[in-house]
Enzyme design. Structure first.
Site: not given
Lengths: 96, 307
Positions: B67, B70, B125, B194, B268
């Site tokens: 993405h 990020e 994204r 991510h 994440e």
């Protein structure tokens, strides 16, 4: 280049499943052009929503009228982007 | 050289690709660069290969930046790749891993999207493929894998940020990895990175059926998160995607797990400062440092538990 002047990121905390459903409905309203940075998942967990400046009033009214609590996580997205750009430019100028 | 590179700043794709070449130059007997395909807009898809020899050794895959917005992930990827190269021969666990396994690292997994975040829209994204039926561009590459493709937790609307695409592997950025993983055939751990909810996931996302290895994956996650939190106290949660965050179909690690890669995880990364995708550059190194501790747990476990 797309600018984000006046856009805000709201940190929203839904208190129950009903409010989560409402937030999902909000996210699907194409005309508002909101962008979930962090999606609503479960009650008590924060969701982050970027709201373009022209939609801010409508979104805040929606949240308040449904008693969904929120705070402003980022006041002005463009200010942060400008800061980020400045840092990158400065870093390139530094002699190593 | 890599010793003068500013790891505490965000960089453009050209700078990152140039840095990759420097890393290869600095560690010619350990690091090489391979191209696994081309993006929709014909940018090369580069993977750094860390190898101490042997043919078709078992391997670990790491990727960042699928993405594009990020940015902390690509930045963490650069720092981590450098760390792997530097620590071989110094850190016993890194040395042990690389003495028996290869590491493949794709730092800019979505180069078109990443270039777009630098030129036109910092908040982009998705990929940049054109959807013939729509004025909206791009596919969410983390909904485009052939694992529950098109199911709940992905959108059929090309204007959505979670658009799954016209068919599984429609995105060249995804297809390149799929082909690479299948052709290699001996990848034992797959970690896709991510940001920014401070979570460590294992499969599944598309179904609530627990994976057969849930217990082991949960234990590894617990250990990895404890290691990560030990450095700066960053608060992480862990669990399967569907139980920890939400249902998501067509996700990367669901596909890799179904391919037989038991140690499939997704991170994440942090946002302790509450900046979301605009995490200040000064947080790059701390984020990378803490993530490194968790990555080592996962990689070492994969190395010590062959299957």
């Amino acid at each position: 280049e797309q600018l984000f002047v006046g856009d805000q990121v709201l940190r929203i905390t839904a208190s129950d499943e009903e409010q989560i459903t409402l937030l999902r409905v909000l996210g699907e309203q194409a005309e508002l052009q909101v962008d979930f940075w962090r999606h609503p998942t479960s009650p008590g967990q924060p969701a982050d929503l970027r709201v373009p400046f022209p939609s801010l009033q409508a979104v805040k009214i929606f949240l308040e009228s449904n008693s969904i609590s929120y705070s402003i996580m980022i006041e002005d997205v463009q200010e942060l982007l400008d800061e980020e750009k400045k840092t990158m430019t400065k870093s390139r100028r530094v002699e190593r | 050289s890599t010793s003068t590179f500013d790891f505490a700043s965000y960089h453009t794709i050209d700078e990152i690709y140039y840095w990759m070449d420097m890393l290869v130059d600095d560690h010619p007997s350990l690091v090489s660069k391979i191209q696994i395909g081309q993006s929709y807009e014909n940018r090369p898809l580069y993977v750094l290969k860390f190898s101490t020899g042997g043919s078709n050794r078992s391997a670990i895959w790491l990727d960042t930046g699928i993405h594009s917005r990020e940015w902390i992930t690509q930045a963490t990827g650069i720092w981590t790749a450098n760390k792997i190269a530097k620590e071989y021969g110094q850190d016993p666990s890194v040395t042990a891993i690389l003495d028996s396994m290869d590491i493949f690292f794709e730092i800019v997994t979505n180069p078109d999207g990443f270039a777009f975040t630098h030129s036109s829209n910092r908040m982009w994204r998705k990929t940049r493929s054109i959807n013939p039926s729509s004025h909206c561009v791009g596919v969410d590459p983390n909904r485009n894998w052939d694992a529950g493709f098109g199911g709940p937790g992905a959108s059929g609307n090309p204007c959505s940020e979670t658009y799954h695409g016209p068919y599984a592997n429609s995105e060249p950025e995804v297809k390149a990895i799929v082909d690479f993983v299948k052709n290699h055939g001996n990848i034992k751990a797959f970690v896709s990175i991510h940001s920014y909810s401070q979570l460590l996931f294992y499969p599944y996302g598309y179904t609530s059926t627990p994976v057969p290895d849930q217990k082991e994956l949960d234990q590894i996650s617990k250990k990895a998160v404890a290691a990560l939190s030990s450095l700066y106290g960053t608060n992480y949660k862990y669990g399967s995607i569907i139980t920890t965050i939400y249902q998501a179909s067509g996700g990367t690690i669901d596909w890799t797990y179904n391919q037989g890669i038991k140690y499939s995880f997704t991170f994440e990364l942090r946002d302790t400062g509450r900046y979301g995708f605009l995490l200040p550059a000064k947080e790059i190194v701390p984020t990378a440092q803490e993530t490194w501790l968790a990555l080592k747990v996962i990689m070492l476990h994969a190395r010590n538990h062959p299957y």
